[in-house]
Structure formats: C-alpha cells, structure tokens
Design a protein around this motif. Structure first.
Motif, PDB file in Angstrom:
ATOM      1  N   THR A  80      56.556  31.902  33.468  1.00  0.00           N
ATOM      2  CA  THR A  80      56.484  33.211  34.126  1.00  0.00           C
ATOM      3  C   THR A  80      55.096  33.461  34.704  1.00  0.00           C
ATOM      4  N   ALA A  81      54.067  33.121  33.945  1.00  0.00           N
ATOM      5  CA  ALA A  81      52.692  33.309  34.426  1.00  0.00           C
ATOM      6  C   ALA A  81      52.416  32.459  35.660  1.00  0.00           C
ATOM      7  N   VAL A  82      52.868  31.214  35.658  1.00  0.00           N
ATOM      8  CA  VAL A  82      52.656  30.346  36.816  1.00  0.00           C
ATOM      9  C   VAL A  82      53.423  30.874  38.027  1.00  0.00           C
ATOM     10  N   ALA A  83      54.615  31.432  37.810  1.00  0.00           N
ATOM     11  CA  ALA A  83      55.365  32.022  38.925  1.00  0.00           C
ATOM     12  C   ALA A  83      54.582  33.162  39.568  1.00  0.00           C
ATOM     13  N   ILE A  84      53.944  34.006  38.744  1.00  0.00           N
ATOM     14  CA  ILE A  84      53.105  35.089  39.273  1.00  0.00           C
ATOM     15  C   ILE A  84      51.944  34.523  40.079  1.00  0.00           C
ATOM     16  N   VAL A  85      51.289  33.499  39.557  1.00  0.00           N
ATOM     17  CA  VAL A  85      50.154  32.905  40.253  1.00  0.00           C
ATOM     18  C   VAL A  85      50.594  32.262  41.564  1.00  0.00           C
ATOM     19  N   LYS A  86      51.762  31.627  41.574  1.00  0.00           N
ATOM     20  CA  LYS A  86      52.284  31.051  42.816  1.00  0.00           C
ATOM     21  C   LYS A  86      52.553  32.142  43.857  1.00  0.00           C
ATOM     22  N   LEU A  87      53.087  33.281  43.406  1.00  0.00           N
ATOM     23  CA  LEU A  87      53.288  34.403  44.326  1.00  0.00           C
ATOM     24  C   LEU A  87      51.956  34.963  44.814  1.00  0.00           C
ATOM     25  N   GLU A 146      49.316  33.140  45.328  1.00  0.00           N
ATOM     26  CA  GLU A 146      48.913  32.196  46.365  1.00  0.00           C
ATOM     27  C   GLU A 146      49.523  32.557  47.712  1.00  0.00           C
ATOM     28  N   GLN A 147      50.759  33.031  47.667  1.00  0.00           N
ATOM     29  CA  GLN A 147      51.463  33.388  48.900  1.00  0.00           C
ATOM     30  C   GLN A 147      51.055  34.752  49.434  1.00  0.00           C
ATOM     31  N   GLY A 148      50.300  35.501  48.640  1.00  0.00           N
ATOM     32  CA  GLY A 148      49.903  36.830  49.055  1.00  0.00           C
ATOM     33  C   GLY A 148      50.907  37.910  48.708  1.00  0.00           C
ATOM     34  N   SER A 149      51.917  37.580  47.904  1.00  0.00           N
ATOM     35  CA  SER A 149      52.950  38.553  47.544  1.00  0.00           C
ATOM     36  C   SER A 149      52.542  39.418  46.365  1.00  0.00           C
ATOM     37  N   VAL A 150      51.600  38.938  45.551  1.00  0.00           N
ATOM     38  CA  VAL A 150      51.130  39.665  44.369  1.00  0.00           C
ATOM     39  C   VAL A 150      49.614  39.560  44.306  1.00  0.00           C
ATOM     40  N   ASP A 151      48.979  40.654  43.906  1.00  0.00           N
ATOM     41  CA  ASP A 151      47.545  40.660  43.636  1.00  0.00           C
ATOM     42  C   ASP A 151      47.381  40.835  42.127  1.00  0.00           C
ATOM     43  N   ILE A 152      46.780  39.861  41.461  1.00  0.00           N
ATOM     44  CA  ILE A 152      46.744  39.912  39.999  1.00  0.00           C
ATOM     45  C   ILE A 152      45.851  41.028  39.464  1.00  0.00           C
ATOM     46  N   ASP A 153      44.987  41.567  40.300  1.00  0.00           N
ATOM     47  CA  ASP A 153      44.134  42.670  39.854  1.00  0.00           C
ATOM     48  C   ASP A 153      44.621  44.031  40.361  1.00  0.00           C
ATOM     49  N   ALA A 154      45.789  44.036  40.979  1.00  0.00           N
ATOM     50  CA  ALA A 154      46.348  45.291  41.475  1.00  0.00           C
ATOM     51  C   ALA A 154      47.060  46.033  40.350  1.00  0.00           C
ATOM     52  N   PRO A 155      47.198  47.354  40.463  1.00  0.00           N
ATOM     53  CA  PRO A 155      47.998  48.102  39.480  1.00  0.00           C
ATOM     54  C   PRO A 155      49.460  47.681  39.552  1.00  0.00           C
ATOM     55  N   ILE A 215      47.504  50.291  34.350  1.00  0.00           N
ATOM     56  CA  ILE A 215      47.756  48.906  33.924  1.00  0.00           C
ATOM     57  C   ILE A 215      47.741  47.989  35.143  1.00  0.00           C
ATOM     58  N   THR A 216      47.087  46.840  35.024  1.00  0.00           N
ATOM     59  CA  THR A 216      47.049  45.850  36.102  1.00  0.00           C
ATOM     60  C   THR A 216      47.948  44.659  35.767  1.00  0.00           C
ATOM     61  N   VAL A 217      48.247  43.874  36.785  1.00  0.00           N
ATOM     62  CA  VAL A 217      49.025  42.647  36.592  1.00  0.00           C
ATOM     63  C   VAL A 217      48.280  41.710  35.646  1.00  0.00           C
ATOM     64  N   ARG A 218      46.961  41.626  35.800  1.00  0.00           N
ATOM     65  CA  ARG A 218      46.155  40.772  34.930  1.00  0.00           C
ATOM     66  C   ARG A 218      46.347  41.149  33.461  1.00  0.00           C
ATOM     67  N   GLN A 219      46.390  42.442  33.173  1.00  0.00           N
ATOM     68  CA  GLN A 219      46.516  42.888  31.783  1.00  0.00           C
ATOM     69  C   GLN A 219      47.888  42.535  31.203  1.00  0.00           C
ATOM     70  N   LEU A 220      48.915  42.529  32.025  1.00  0.00           N
ATOM     71  CA  LEU A 220      50.211  42.016  31.553  1.00  0.00           C
ATOM     72  C   LEU A 220      50.095  40.533  31.220  1.00  0.00           C
ATOM     73  N   LEU A 221      49.449  39.784  32.102  1.00  0.00           N
ATOM     74  CA  LEU A 221      49.351  38.334  31.935  1.00  0.00           C
ATOM     75  C   LEU A 221      48.577  37.945  30.682  1.00  0.00           C
ATOM     76  N   ASN A 222      47.445  38.627  30.431  1.00  0.00           N
ATOM     77  CA  ASN A 222      46.622  38.219  29.276  1.00  0.00           C
ATOM     78  C   ASN A 222      46.834  39.091  28.037  1.00  0.00           C
TER      79      ASN A 222
END
Length: 438
Positions: A139-146, A148-157, A182-189
């Motif tokens: 799941t985490a790698v899927a977020i990172v792949k998105l 890369e595509q510009g579909s998700v910002d990991i530091d965005a709310p 809450i940010t995407v990063r905080q969900l991830l870590n």
C-alpha cells in the motif's frame, strides 16, 4: 708376455661384440611390426537444426569441466531442519521459508506441515498464504508510485483526497477536531494518533481483540470500507497528529481510500497496474475484492489459524483490505522486496528514500518508515546479525531484508500464536547461515 696380453684383449673385445649383436637382434625380433592404418569414410554430419555456435579461437582449447557441486548442500539441509522443527516441535500448522542470499550463491525454499489438513494436502514452498500486515508495504509503495505520477502529494493534508464529512469526524481529540491537519505522510509513518482498533481494543478484557471475536462469531460478514471506518472511529485517538507514534490499521485503510480517490480505480486495480504486473507478481491478489489468481490446480489458500480457530474460509476477514488484505507466495514477495531495496522501481530517488525515512516508535531498536519496520536485532537479544527491514503479519508471516548480509527472508507460520513467534525462526536461520557460510 706382451703377445699373450694382446691376445687376451682381442679375445675379450670379440666376445663383447658378439653379445651386443645378439641382444639387438633379439630386441628387433620381439617388436611386432605396426599394422597398416586404413582410413574409414564417415558419413557427413546432419544439417544443423539451429544456428551453429562459432568455432572456438585456435588459441583457446575448450575443455569439459564437471558440473560444480552444490556448495550449500549442508546449509540447505540445516535450513530444512529448522523448517521441520517449527511443525514437529513447536506445533505450528504449516511453514514456508524462502532464503535469498545472492552473495552466498544461495536461493532456497522449504516447507513443512499441512496446507489443507481436511483434505490431507501437504504444504509446498509455492503455496499461497495470507499476508496480513505485510500488505502495508505494498500500500505504501502504491502511494509513492502515485506521488511519482503527481496524483498524490505525501505532505498534503488528507482532506485533499477524502470527503469533508469523513474528515470532520475522523480525529477528535479532547473535544477538538484534528482531521484536517493530518497529512498523507503521517498515515504512512503511523504518527496520526489513531487507536489500533483491530488488535488493541479488548473491552471485555478476555485477552482476545474484540474485532477478532467478531470475525470468528460472524464468519459470513462482508465488510465494506465504510463499515470498517465506522467501527474504527468508535475509539478516540491517542494523541494529536504528529505528537508520537502508534500503530493502527486505520491509517492504511485511509490510504486505501486515498489511492482509489486519487487514481479513479479500485485498490485492487492500482496494485495490479502499478506493482504486480510490472514486477511479474502473477500469484498475488487482493482477497475478497477480486478473483483469485495464480492458484495451482488442486490447491487453494493455505489454512490460517487464530489460536485454534481455522479462519481460512471466513469472509469476515475482509475487513483487512488496504491494511492487510493481500494473498501471495514467497516467490512473489521476493520480487517485491528486491524491487523495494534495489534497482529503480521507484524512479524518483527522493521519493524512494522517503520509504526508509525512519521515525522512532518508542520501542528501543524499532523504527518505522512508510509501511516498513527497521528492527535492530540487538534489541531482541540477537547480536551480530544487523537489522531487519520489512514487515510481519498476524499469521506470523514476514518479509524482511537484512542489509548487512544482502539477504531476503520470506515466509509464514500460518498461525497467530505466539505473537512475533516468527522472530525465533528468522534469528535461527540467520545464525545458521552465519555459522555455516563462514
């Protein structure tokens, strides 16, 4: 007197000459003449059915060398003995272990126990098994792949990707709503502060998580994502976002929703398009959300146990989803782990580095990245082995990379008890490899 001496010398020389002549004659008589060599006419060689190899260089003489002996025969036997012990002595229902140690010229798989005891089907190394929380790495790698595509910002709310009404009720701590912080990063870590609803809540105090009791009592329940969220949000958060670390499946359920909303596809489709197909993971699928794939004839998901309860056919396990819903094989997980720790599967080096941007968990020697632990083995009384980087799951399944040894270990014990029981297997395997490989 002089004449007499001369006569004796003449007589002696005559005798020596006669003796040597007889010896040479006898030798010539004893050697048989060589027969005349007759050349045989050989039929022409058949026409090649493939492109012939080039003739070797006249300066290099090809030689036939015997096939090298397997230098790891004794080590492989020792590894199989460790696997057998998990069933025969420690009582686990079934075991799969894969060891990939390229620096030692070793890639080995073993199995023991019963994949399906009802039908008396033995476990084999290629059998599929439930991944539980090992899914979090995917799941985490899927977020990172998105990302890369510009579909998700990991530091965005996360409010950028989730409905407003969900955000409003998501994280209310001491009367104040923090959902929009809450940010995407905080969900991830795992630093959101959400309570670990699936394993920690035990309101009746009987030692069994309430959700697991529900899974056992209602085996036919098919959990929708909104049902999981409603159940999880019954418990208040532990602290404000970013204040500390606490493991919670809710973080990865929300990441699953973000993946779907950002991509416009189902979670299963994103896994397949961004990860499984590029890596050739043809035996991995999201259970209860898509049709099983890669199942060998006459075989099925290997049986898994919560205590003594066989939960293999319980549809109620569907609550796991983005936090723990995948089924895979050891071979497919090896492909994923190698792609994660080497190569350019994530082409942006900055995003790739974020996966192992460790935060402290509050447990000495244990740190967490994006869906992945770093466990210093010294902290579990196993000095001299380095670190485990990876994840484990409810069924004592695991996928770890040991960077100091360039080894990947993947496997399962297919049982929830004892918690972290797989660490004993992992440590024994590493010490055995260390001792026998020099």
């Amino acid at each position: 007197m002089m004449k007499h001496k001369l006569f004796v010398w003449i007589l002696l020389l005559t005798w020596i000459t006669v003796a040597c002549t007889q010896t040479e004659s006898a030798t010539e008589t004893a050697v048989a003449p060589e027969p005349e060599t007759i050349a045989e006419t050989e039929p022409p060689p058949p026409e090649p059915t493939h492109t012939p190899l080039p003739e070797p260089s006249p300066t290099i003489r090809p030689t036939e060398e015997p096939a090298p002996a397997d230098e790891n025969v004794e080590l492989e036997a020792a590894l199989q003995a460790i696997v057998d012990k998990q069933v025969n002595e420690l009582g686990f229902p079934s075991v799969v272990l894969l060891v990939d140690a390229p620096d030692l010229g070793l890639q080995w798989q073993g199995a023991a126990g019963m994949a399906d005891p009802t039908n008396e089907i033995n476990m084999v190394p290629e059998d599929q098994f439930a991944l539980a929380s090992v899914t979090k790495m995917v799941t985490a790698v899927a977020i990172v792949k998105l990302a890369e595509q510009g579909s998700v910002d990991i530091d965005a709310p996360i409010a950028n990707y989730l409905p407003e009404e969900l955000i409003a009720q998501l994280h209310v701590y001491e009367g104040e709503s923090y959902g929009d912080q809450i940010t995407v990063r905080q969900l991830l870590n795992q630093t959101t502060g959400f309570e670990g609803f699936s394993d920690s809540r035990d309101l009746d105090g009987n030692g069994v998580p309430d959700l697991k009791e529900l899974v056992i009592a209602e085996p036919d329940t098919m959990w929708a994502t909104e049902d999981v969220l409603a159940y999880a949000l019954e418990e208040p958060p532990l602290f404000p976002p970013g204040a500390a670390w606490a493991y919670s499946d809710l973080n990865y359920q929300l990441l699953g929703l973000i993946i779907e909303n950002a991509s416009g596809m189902s979670l299963a489709e994103v896994y397949r398009q961004l990860i499984f197909e590029p890596l050739g993971m043809s035996q991995t699928y999201l259970e209860f959300r898509e049709e099983p794939v890669g199942v060998a004839d006459g075989r099925s998901l290997s049986h898994l146990y919560f205590g003594t309860e066989d939960l293999t056919n319980h549809q109620s396990r569907s609550y796991d989803w983005g936090a723990g819903g995948l089924v895979s094989t050891a071979g497919d997980q090896l492909k994923f782990m190698r792609a994660l720790v080497e190569g350019d599967f994530i082409s942006d080096p900055n995003l790739a580095a974020e996966i192992m941007n460790w935060v402290e968990t509050g447990f000495p020697g244990w740190a967490y990245g994006f869906g992945i632990f770093n466990i210093a083995l010294d902290s579990v009384d196993a000095p001299g082995l380095g670190n485990l980087q990876g994840h484990s799951g409810t069924w004592n399944n695991f996928a770890y990379y040991i960077p100091e040894l360039n080894i990947v270990l993947v496997g399962t014990l297919n049982s929830s008890e004892p918690a972290f029981g797989h660490l004993g297997l992992v440590i024994e395997v590493l010490y055995t490899i260390q001792a026998m490989s020099g």
